[in-house]
Design a protein around this motif. Structure first.
Motif, PDB file in Angstrom:
ATOM      1  N   THR A  77       0.832  -1.207   0.000  1.00 22.16           N
ATOM      2  CA  THR A  77       0.000   0.000   0.000  1.00 22.16           C
ATOM      3  C   THR A  77       0.864   1.254   0.000  1.00 22.16           C
ATOM      4  O   THR A  77       0.630   2.186  -0.776  1.00 22.16           O
ATOM      5  CB  THR A  77      -0.941   0.001   1.222  1.00 22.16           C
ATOM      6  N   THR A  79       4.019   1.551  -0.962  1.00 19.15           N
ATOM      7  CA  THR A  79       4.747   1.639  -2.234  1.00 19.15           C
ATOM      8  C   THR A  79       3.833   2.143  -3.342  1.00 19.15           C
ATOM      9  O   THR A  79       4.209   3.029  -4.118  1.00 19.15           O
ATOM     10  CB  THR A  79       5.340   0.259  -2.598  1.00 19.15           C
ATOM     11  N   VAL A  80       2.631   1.606  -3.417  1.00 19.23           N
ATOM     12  CA  VAL A  80       1.669   2.063  -4.434  1.00 19.23           C
ATOM     13  C   VAL A  80       1.355   3.539  -4.231  1.00 19.23           C
ATOM     14  O   VAL A  80       1.289   4.314  -5.190  1.00 19.23           O
ATOM     15  CB  VAL A  80       0.383   1.206  -4.407  1.00 19.23           C
ATOM     16  N   MET A  83       4.415   5.772  -5.265  1.00 21.56           N
ATOM     17  CA  MET A  83       4.670   5.661  -6.697  1.00 21.56           C
ATOM     18  C   MET A  83       3.508   6.211  -7.522  1.00 21.56           C
ATOM     19  O   MET A  83       3.709   6.651  -8.654  1.00 21.56           O
ATOM     20  CB  MET A  83       4.965   4.209  -7.073  1.00 21.56           C
ATOM     21  N   THR A  84       2.305   6.253  -6.945  1.00 18.81           N
ATOM     22  CA  THR A  84       1.189   6.906  -7.629  1.00 18.81           C
ATOM     23  C   THR A  84       1.455   8.406  -7.736  1.00 18.81           C
ATOM     24  O   THR A  84       1.204   9.016  -8.782  1.00 18.81           O
ATOM     25  CB  THR A  84      -0.140   6.632  -6.894  1.00 18.81           C
ATOM     26  N   PRO A 105       7.653   4.155 -12.183  1.00 21.61           N
ATOM     27  CA  PRO A 105       6.662   4.082 -11.104  1.00 21.61           C
ATOM     28  C   PRO A 105       5.575   3.037 -11.370  1.00 21.61           C
ATOM     29  O   PRO A 105       5.131   2.349 -10.452  1.00 21.61           O
ATOM     30  CB  PRO A 105       6.065   5.491 -11.039  1.00 21.61           C
ATOM     31  N   LEU A 106       5.160   2.880 -12.631  1.00 26.74           N
ATOM     32  CA  LEU A 106       4.134   1.904 -12.968  1.00 26.74           C
ATOM     33  C   LEU A 106       4.622   0.481 -12.702  1.00 26.74           C
ATOM     34  O   LEU A 106       3.884  -0.356 -12.172  1.00 26.74           O
ATOM     35  CB  LEU A 106       3.696   2.068 -14.425  1.00 26.74           C
ATOM     36  N   ILE A 109       4.554  -0.062  -8.948  1.00 23.21           N
ATOM     37  CA  ILE A 109       3.171  -0.253  -8.499  1.00 23.21           C
ATOM     38  C   ILE A 109       2.728  -1.687  -8.802  1.00 23.21           C
ATOM     39  O   ILE A 109       2.201  -2.387  -7.927  1.00 23.21           O
ATOM     40  CB  ILE A 109       2.226   0.766  -9.169  1.00 23.21           C
ATOM     41  N   LEU A 143      -3.991  -2.105  -3.498  1.00 22.68           N
ATOM     42  CA  LEU A 143      -4.046  -1.293  -4.714  1.00 22.68           C
ATOM     43  C   LEU A 143      -4.989  -0.108  -4.533  1.00 22.68           C
ATOM     44  O   LEU A 143      -4.619   1.036  -4.821  1.00 22.68           O
ATOM     45  CB  LEU A 143      -4.482  -2.142  -5.905  1.00 22.68           C
ATOM     46  N   GLY A 146      -3.624   2.326  -1.820  1.00 26.01           N
ATOM     47  CA  GLY A 146      -2.415   2.992  -2.306  1.00 26.01           C
ATOM     48  C   GLY A 146      -2.724   4.037  -3.364  1.00 26.01           C
ATOM     49  O   GLY A 146      -2.235   5.167  -3.299  1.00 26.01           O
ATOM     50  N   LEU A 147      -3.550   3.663  -4.341  1.00 23.93           N
ATOM     51  CA  LEU A 147      -3.941   4.635  -5.372  1.00 23.93           C
ATOM     52  C   LEU A 147      -4.695   5.808  -4.745  1.00 23.93           C
ATOM     53  O   LEU A 147      -4.431   6.971  -5.069  1.00 23.93           O
ATOM     54  CB  LEU A 147      -4.818   3.971  -6.435  1.00 23.93           C
TER      55      LEU A 147
END
Length: 169
Positions: A77, A79-80, A83-84, A105-106, A109, A143, A146-147
């Motif tokens: 979470t 990291t996502v 990186m988002t 970054p993608l 993720i 996901l 995190g997003l």
């Protein structure tokens, strides 16, 4: 399979943590907290040093947790999320990294979510503490959270571009 997951966790986790170290110190080629602060300001973020510390700390923490295989869904979470934010900064450059795009970054993720879905493997602190296996829905939660946190950070901390001056008549 556990060896492959261990290699992936160590590679991605330590790279994410190292990226955070660069944001707040002169280690690993970083430009110190002043450099991290300037980077965020140049990218249109408010908060200065606090923003750089939060981002760097988030990257260090989530990266080390991911590398250790400890609280893997939480690590994914984090990291996502960070990186988002990076993806939103680079999105206007397109996908490919040679154009300073969001490819890297993608990939991070996707890797973090994949590790949340597969679990950290037998050679992890999660396994040693008896925390695995995590249900698959944790990956979807990692996901989504995190997003959501990354987009919220972007919304709250990013300054709106200055409006062009109204032409005088």
């Amino acid at each position: 399979m556990d060896t492959g997951i261990l290699i992936l966790r160590l590679l991605v986790g330590l790279l994410v943590a190292g990226h955070g170290v660069q944001k707040i110190s002169s280690h690993l080629g970083g430009k110190g907290l002043e450099g991290g602060t300037e980077e965020f300001r140049a990218d249109g973020f408010r908060g200065g040093a606090l923003t750089a510390l939060a981002a760097g700390g988030g990257q260090i923490g989530s990266g080390l947790l991911l590398a250790a295989g400890l609280l893997t869904p939480l690590a994914a979470t984090g990291t996502v999320g960070v990186m988002t934010v990076a993806l939103t900064v680079k999105r206007h450059n397109g996908l490919w990294v040679q154009d300073d795009g969001y490819e890297y970054p993608l990939v991070l993720i996707g890797t973090a979510v994949a590790l949340a879905a597969t679990g950290p493997g037998a050679w992890s602190l999660d396994a040693a503490l008896g925390l695995t296996p995590y249900p698959l829905w944790w990956a979807a939660l990692a996901l989504a959270a995190g997003l959501g946190s990354g987009l919220l950070a972007r919304l709250v901390l990013h300054r709106a571009p200055a409006a062009p001056p109204i032409a005088e008549r």
